[in-house]
Design a protein around this motif. Structure first.
Motif, mmCIF file in Angstrom:
data_model
loop_
_atom_site.group_PDB
_atom_site.id
_atom_site.type_symbol
_atom_site.label_atom_id
_atom_site.label_comp_id
_atom_site.label_asym_id
_atom_site.label_seq_id
_atom_site.Cartn_x
_atom_site.Cartn_y
_atom_site.Cartn_z
ATOM 1 N N GLY A 123 0.804 -1.209 0.000
ATOM 2 C CA GLY A 123 0.000 0.000 0.000
ATOM 3 C C GLY A 123 0.831 1.249 0.000
ATOM 4 N N ARG A 124 0.183 2.361 0.306
ATOM 5 C CA ARG A 124 0.883 3.628 0.299
ATOM 6 C C ARG A 124 1.539 3.837 1.644
ATOM 7 N N ALA A 125 2.501 4.755 1.638
ATOM 8 C CA ALA A 125 3.146 5.090 2.887
ATOM 9 C C ALA A 125 2.160 5.901 3.722
ATOM 10 N N ARG A 126 2.122 5.608 5.007
ATOM 11 C CA ARG A 126 1.229 6.322 5.906
ATOM 12 C C ARG A 126 1.752 7.743 6.096
ATOM 13 N N THR A 127 0.862 8.682 6.152
ATOM 14 C CA THR A 127 1.299 10.059 6.369
ATOM 15 C C THR A 127 1.339 10.365 7.857
ATOM 16 N N CYS A 128 2.092 11.393 8.173
ATOM 17 C CA CYS A 128 2.278 11.805 9.564
ATOM 18 C C CYS A 128 0.943 12.213 10.176
ATOM 19 N N ASP A 129 0.677 11.688 11.368
ATOM 20 C CA ASP A 129 -0.573 12.024 12.041
ATOM 21 C C ASP A 129 -0.604 13.472 12.500
ATOM 22 N N SER A 130 0.556 14.062 12.592
ATOM 23 C CA SER A 130 0.600 15.436 13.085
ATOM 24 C C SER A 130 0.446 16.446 11.953
ATOM 25 N N CYS A 131 1.371 16.404 11.009
ATOM 26 C CA CYS A 131 1.323 17.395 9.925
ATOM 27 C C CYS A 131 0.461 16.933 8.757
ATOM 28 N N GLN A 132 0.149 15.668 8.709
ATOM 29 C CA GLN A 132 -0.721 15.116 7.667
ATOM 30 C C GLN A 132 -0.152 15.262 6.269
ATOM 31 N N SER A 133 1.127 15.575 6.175
ATOM 32 C CA SER A 133 1.666 15.768 4.831
ATOM 33 C C SER A 133 2.863 14.867 4.555
ATOM 34 N N ALA A 134 3.810 14.869 5.473
ATOM 35 C CA ALA A 134 5.014 14.072 5.237
ATOM 36 C C ALA A 134 4.755 12.599 5.553
ATOM 37 N N ALA A 135 5.576 11.758 4.959
ATOM 38 C CA ALA A 135 5.473 10.327 5.242
ATOM 39 C C ALA A 135 5.961 10.069 6.665
ATOM 40 N N CYS A 136 5.242 9.225 7.391
ATOM 41 C CA CYS A 136 5.639 8.969 8.763
ATOM 42 C C CYS A 136 6.885 8.102 8.802
#
Length: 390
Positions: A10-23
DNA sequence: CTATCGCAGAATACCACATAAAGGA
DNA sequence: CATCCTTTATGTGGTATTCTGCGAT
């Protein structure tokens, strides 16, 4: 980021904080997936936060918390990916794996694991070497020298890559985001590769400051680059990389395995084309080491390895060494150099497609009808339709 | 010793479109 | 949950263009 195709996951999960960068890390205390930047901000805020237990996000699927560390691959993997990867073949099953340890402190200055892109597939494919090669002590040394960086070498490489300065640069940067820094650098590099400006800028511009100092640094780096390239040739192994298809962003690596230097002469070199899909399922520490210890890759490649400041591997035990050399040999045996066609149907269509000066051209109505006629005839004769995908 | 030029080879860009894959209905 | 439909991204090859390294001047 490209969508993973095939069975890559699947796709890389995004950061729960900034919602933009990959976690990159998973904080157990907060039950949150965080990118490097947010992790630094959040967990450097106070002492209590800094004690939050965090683990790396799986380097394969990039969407689940890692549970084990594969020592052979120097990779943090989640349970699912671990099972997937290490059941692939007998060699992989032998990999030494240990439960993952929580990340102490904050990310910068970590010794391991190295965050880096993960490639799926089974390593460098292709076989440009004619026949079986003898694995002599020289080759073994060659393998070992590149697989296992000793601390002394690390310093050299560090100096060469100017990591110290570059890292500090990233820290000084406002956004505190090494990923972005690296990206900006690569972008800048692209911008600067025009014919009138061949000075491949190694020192990032955003470091700002004294222009003269930058020039001096550039000169030093160029000299070091020359030296390193020479050393690389001597060791029989240097590489360069490039995207095979800039349009699709499919960054293939081109490895140039310069043949060993004998009597001061080079005996040609061989070229390996490696697409990410052809690269190994198991995150390959060998390749990573190579990427870290060699000359600055040319434009394009840098994006492939874009990540936080590069870190040298910490310590290699004899077991690690043995495993690495073993993997190196296995790979060398199974290398395939010819281009791999993933979709035969696409190849078939591409070959029949009309072209203008090599470029695909729009089909005219007449051509389309003729094509359909031929397709119908072919189907009737062969009983087959579209060429099946691989 | 440096700068400039030309050449050769490598690397990259470009194109259209079938198809894989993901997401929504 | 399964199926269908829509949307988006990807991969494919031949040629032109650009880049790069090297030797000659």
């Amino acid at each position: 980021m490209k969508r993973n195709s095939g069975d890559g996951g699947g796709r890389a999960r995004t950061c729960d904080s900034c919602q933009s960068a990959a976690c990159r890390v998973y904080c157990r205390a907060d039950s949150a997936y965080l990118c490097v930047g947010c992790d630094s901000c959040i967990h450097a805020a106070n002492w209590v936060a800094s004690r939050h237990e965090r683990v790396w996000v799986c380097e394969a699927c990039e969407s689940a918390a890692a549970t084990i560390t594969c020592k052979a691959d120097a990779a943090a993997l989640c349970a699912a990916c671990d099972a997937d990867i290490h059941s692939a073949n007998p060699l992989a099953r032998r990999h030494h794996r240990v439960p993952i340890l929580p990340i102490p402190g904050h990310l910068f200055g970590m010794s391991q694991p190295v965050i880096r892109p993960v490639y799926h597939g089974d390593d460098v494919s292709g076989d440009g070497f004619a026949g079986e090669e003898e694995v002599g002590p020289q080759v073994e040394d060659e393998a070992a020298s590149w697989l296992l960086l000793n601390p002394g070498k690390s310093k050299e490489v560090d100096d060469y890559l100017d990591l110290v300065e570059y890292n500090s640069c990233g820290e000084n940067n406002n956004n505190n985001n090494p990923y972005q820094d690296h990206h900006q650098y690569s972008h800048q590099q692209k911008q600067n590769n025009g014919k009138n400006d061949r000075s491949d800028r190694v020192v990032p511009v955003q470091c700002g400051g004294n222009e003269h100092l930058q020039q001096l640094q550039q000169q030093q780096l160029l000299q070091q680059q020359k030296d390193m390239e020479y050393d690389g040739s001597k060791s029989g192994f240097s590489y360069t990389g490039s995207p095979s298809h800039s349009e699709s962003g499919n960054a293939a690596l081109l490895f140039f395995f310069k043949s060993m230097e004998h009597d001061g002469n080079f005996y040609g070199y061989q070229q390996v084309s490696l697409s990410p899909m052809e690269a190994s399922i198991v995150p390959d520490s060998t390749r990573t080491d190579i990427s870290k210890s060699h000359t600055r890759p040319p434009r394009g490649t840098i994006e492939l390895f874009s990540g936080p400041p590069l870190q040298m591997p910490h310590q290699f035990t004899p077991l690690d060494r043995e495993a690495s050399v073993l993997r190196y040999r296995e790979k060398k045996k199974t290398r395939k150099f010819q281009k791999t066609i993933r979709y035969a149907s696409r190849k078939a269509y591409a070959e029949t497609r009309p072209r203008i000066k090599g470029r695909f051209a729009k089909r005219t109505d007449v051509e389309f009808e003729v094509d359909q006629m031929f397709n119908a005839t072919d189907m009737a004769e062969s009983g087959y339709g579209i060429v099946p995908s691989l």
